[in-house]
Design a protein around this motif. Structure first.
Motif, PDB file in Angstrom:
ATOM      1  N   ALA A 149       0.854  -1.227   0.072  1.00  0.00           N
ATOM      2  CA  ALA A 149      -0.009   0.033  -0.036  1.00  0.00           C
ATOM      3  C   ALA A 149       0.800   1.304   0.056  1.00  0.00           C
ATOM      4  O   ALA A 149       0.520   1.991  -0.693  1.00  0.00           O
ATOM      5  CB  ALA A 149      -0.942   0.022   1.292  1.00  0.00           C
ATOM      6  N   SER A 183       1.921   8.520   2.069  1.00  0.00           N
ATOM      7  CA  SER A 183       1.723   7.004   2.339  1.00  0.00           C
ATOM      8  C   SER A 183       2.710   6.598   3.330  1.00  0.00           C
ATOM      9  O   SER A 183       2.959   5.174   3.891  1.00  0.00           O
ATOM     10  CB  SER A 183       1.622   6.049   1.264  1.00  0.00           C
ATOM     11  N   VAL A 221      -5.296  -4.622  -2.668  1.00  0.00           N
ATOM     12  CA  VAL A 221      -3.623  -4.745  -2.204  1.00  0.00           C
ATOM     13  C   VAL A 221      -3.294  -5.930  -1.497  1.00  0.00           C
ATOM     14  O   VAL A 221      -3.843  -6.109  -0.598  1.00  0.00           O
ATOM     15  CB  VAL A 221      -3.412  -3.365  -1.695  1.00  0.00           C
ATOM     16  N   ILE A 232      -2.476   2.714   4.182  1.00  0.00           N
ATOM     17  CA  ILE A 232      -3.957   2.320   4.018  1.00  0.00           C
ATOM     18  C   ILE A 232      -4.744   3.511   4.558  1.00  0.00           C
ATOM     19  O   ILE A 232      -5.525   3.769   3.619  1.00  0.00           O
ATOM     20  CB  ILE A 232      -4.504   1.036   4.670  1.00  0.00           C
ATOM     21  N   ILE A 245     -10.081   1.099  -1.586  1.00  0.00           N
ATOM     22  CA  ILE A 245      -8.758   0.173  -1.248  1.00  0.00           C
ATOM     23  C   ILE A 245      -9.266  -0.700  -0.362  1.00  0.00           C
ATOM     24  O   ILE A 245      -9.822  -0.760   0.777  1.00  0.00           O
ATOM     25  CB  ILE A 245      -7.666   1.364  -0.361  1.00  0.00           C
ATOM     26  N   PRO A 247      -7.165  -3.739   1.383  1.00  0.00           N
ATOM     27  CA  PRO A 247      -6.079  -4.629   1.912  1.00  0.00           C
ATOM     28  C   PRO A 247      -6.473  -6.345   2.243  1.00  0.00           C
ATOM     29  O   PRO A 247      -7.183  -6.608   3.157  1.00  0.00           O
ATOM     30  CB  PRO A 247      -5.642  -4.097   3.261  1.00  0.00           C
TER      31      PRO A 247
END
Length: 484
Positions: A149, A183, A221, A232, A245, A247
């Motif tokens: 990520a 990030s 991801v 994230i 997004i 994960p």
């Protein structure tokens, strides 16, 4: 009536992309009996191992859900291209074949009662150009992002830097600038940016990929919330208008990593004879290799350290048209090593070519992993709670190393800013390598404790109620909703 949905997956033809994509598909159909998946595969002309893996997929009938996963091989008309041209040209060369295949899926759905309906495309991060084709079919696109990520956030950041602030990546190669990237918690030096010393074609491909990523509905991801919570959260900031997004990791497939190889039993037998947590494992991925000069420094470091070691040593590939091919195994290891090294270290070390990496990392004798920091290798090391020493080579590996060392504290910095650009290859001296190995193998280090903690959490992420399994279910709900 329960809605039945079909997803079309298009992975890139690389083991680090194909293997986790297949495992992700199996997880999804296991979690929802109304979901079917068709995976479109391409055999690259430059890699027989990938071709063999693709062939094995269609023959696999061991899974209870395999009847809801279909594999269709796409043709490729031009075998005489290098890797970059092959990958970057796939969307163009395969578009008509993909369109024909998906048209057949749609026609079957319309003609056969209770057939699953096309609900979307799941594209590899390198194949986002297929977004346009998904739009033609009137379905959303998703991406399976096989890096982390934090690096996804970096990709978005540099794309904006280029497009909106006119910053040229290739002009940063000799600067000492640090960027504040959302990030990452810490500022990131330009010395770690992966594409600032490469060709304009690679940079263009990377920037185009970032632009197209913004057009998809969601990005799965290969990470988990507990590992990259900051990244994230930054990607999920609604003000940035990023895609959703998800994960969903760690997506790993240990069944395919234990493939039959003549070295497998010999290596594992040697590992069985070593004390717990005593072996430093050196392995640098399918593309990792060193010059004879660097090999000598590594050998001297290992001998000086006195630690037991297992070293995967590969011969550099030949250069063709300026592009280096894949490394190969040495016919005789002694040709690359200092004279007498193998004899002097015979009781404590083993030098080999191919290694069953996951099997070695899972072995109780393994105490540390000197790694190139490829993302799949990173996730395996986390899963098996093996602390890492970061020695990245190319691509996003330097950024991964920064994440592991500076952000998460689960790796030590052996040579995080290692220079390996074309003919500019740095030689890391034995004393520096030895110092890193000693730090890595310290049984009471904070790095070891932190890796144990995050590894324990990785094991729970895909269990019932785990963060990644919950995210996968949320993704499936979104896919099903596309049919309403």
């Amino acid at each position: 009536m329960t809605k039945r949905a079909e997803l079309v997956f298009i992975p890139a033809p690389g083991m680090g992309h194909l293997v986790p994509t297949v495992q992700l598909a199996k997880l999804l159909v296991h979690l929802n009996s109304s979901l079917s998946i068709t995976i479109l595969t391409v055999k690259p002309p430059y890699d027989a191992k990938i071709c063999a893996y693709v062939d094995s997929l269609s023959a696999d009938r061991t899974s209870t859900t395999i009847n809801r996963i279909k594999f269709i091989n796409l043709p490729h008309p031009d075998p005489d291209v290098d890797v970059l041209k092959f990958i970057s040209g796939l969307v163009h060369t395969q578009r008509s074949f993909v369109k024909e295949t998906v048209t057949n899926i749609v026609e079957l759905s319309n003609s056969v009662p209770d057939s699953p309906r096309l609900a979307g495309f799941v594209l590899d991060m390198l194949l986002t150009g297929f977004v346009d084709l998904a739009n033609e079919f009137g379905v959303p696109s998703y991406v399976f992002y096989t890096s982390g990520a934090a690096f996804l956030g970096f990709e978005f950041y540099v794309q904006v830097l280029h497009d909106e602030q006119s910053v040229k990546l290739l002009e940063l190669k000799d600067s000492e600038t640090e960027f504040t990237i959302p990030s990452y918690v810490n500022p990131v030096s330009t010395r770690l940016i992966p594409f600032n010393r490469t060709s304009s074609e690679v940079v263009t491909f990377f920037l185009d990929m970032g632009r197209r990523l913004r057009e998809v509905k969601g990005i799965m991801v290969n990470t988990f919330s507990e590992l990259e919570s900051h990244a994230i959260d930054s990607l999920s900031n609604h003000k940035l208008r990023n895609p959703a997004i998800y994960p969903v990791g760690p997506i790993l497939d240990f069944s395919s990593s234990s493939e039959t190889h003549h070295n497998h039993d010999t290596i594992m037998q040697w590992m069985d004879e070593q004390p717990p947590s005593s072996v430093v494992f050196l392995c640098f991925g399918s593309m990792g290799s060193f010059s004879v000069e660097q090999v000598t420094e590594i050998a001297n470091a290992l001998e000086q350290s006195g630690y037991r070691f297992l070293w995967s040593l590969r011969r550099p590939g030949e250069k063709v048209n300026g592009i280096r091919g894949k490394p190969t195994d040495y016919g005789n290891m002694a040709d690359a090593l200092p004279e007498g090294f193998l004899d002097r270290t015979a009781k404590v070390g083993k030098v080999t070519g191919w290694v069953p990496q996951a099997a070695v990392l899972s072995h109780p004798a393994t105490g540390g992993f000197v790694s190139h920091c490829g993302w799949n290798s990173t996730l395996e090391s986390i899963w098996f709670r093996v602390p890492m020493a970061a020695w990245p080579h190319f691509g996003e590996q330097h950024m991964n190393a920064f994440l592991l060392v500076k952000e998460l504290g689960i790796a030590i910095d052996l040579k995080m800013d290692y220079k390996n650009y074309g003919d500019e290859v740095e030689i890391v001296k034995a004393d520096e390598i030895e110092r890193g190995i000693r730090w890595l193998m310290d049984r009471d280090s904070d790095v070891r404790k932190k890796m144990k903690n995050i590894g324990d959490r990785s094991s729970k992420a895909l269990l019932d109620g785990g963060t990644s399994q919950s995210t996968l279910r949320r993704f499936i709900d979104d896919v099903i909703d596309n049919l309403s």
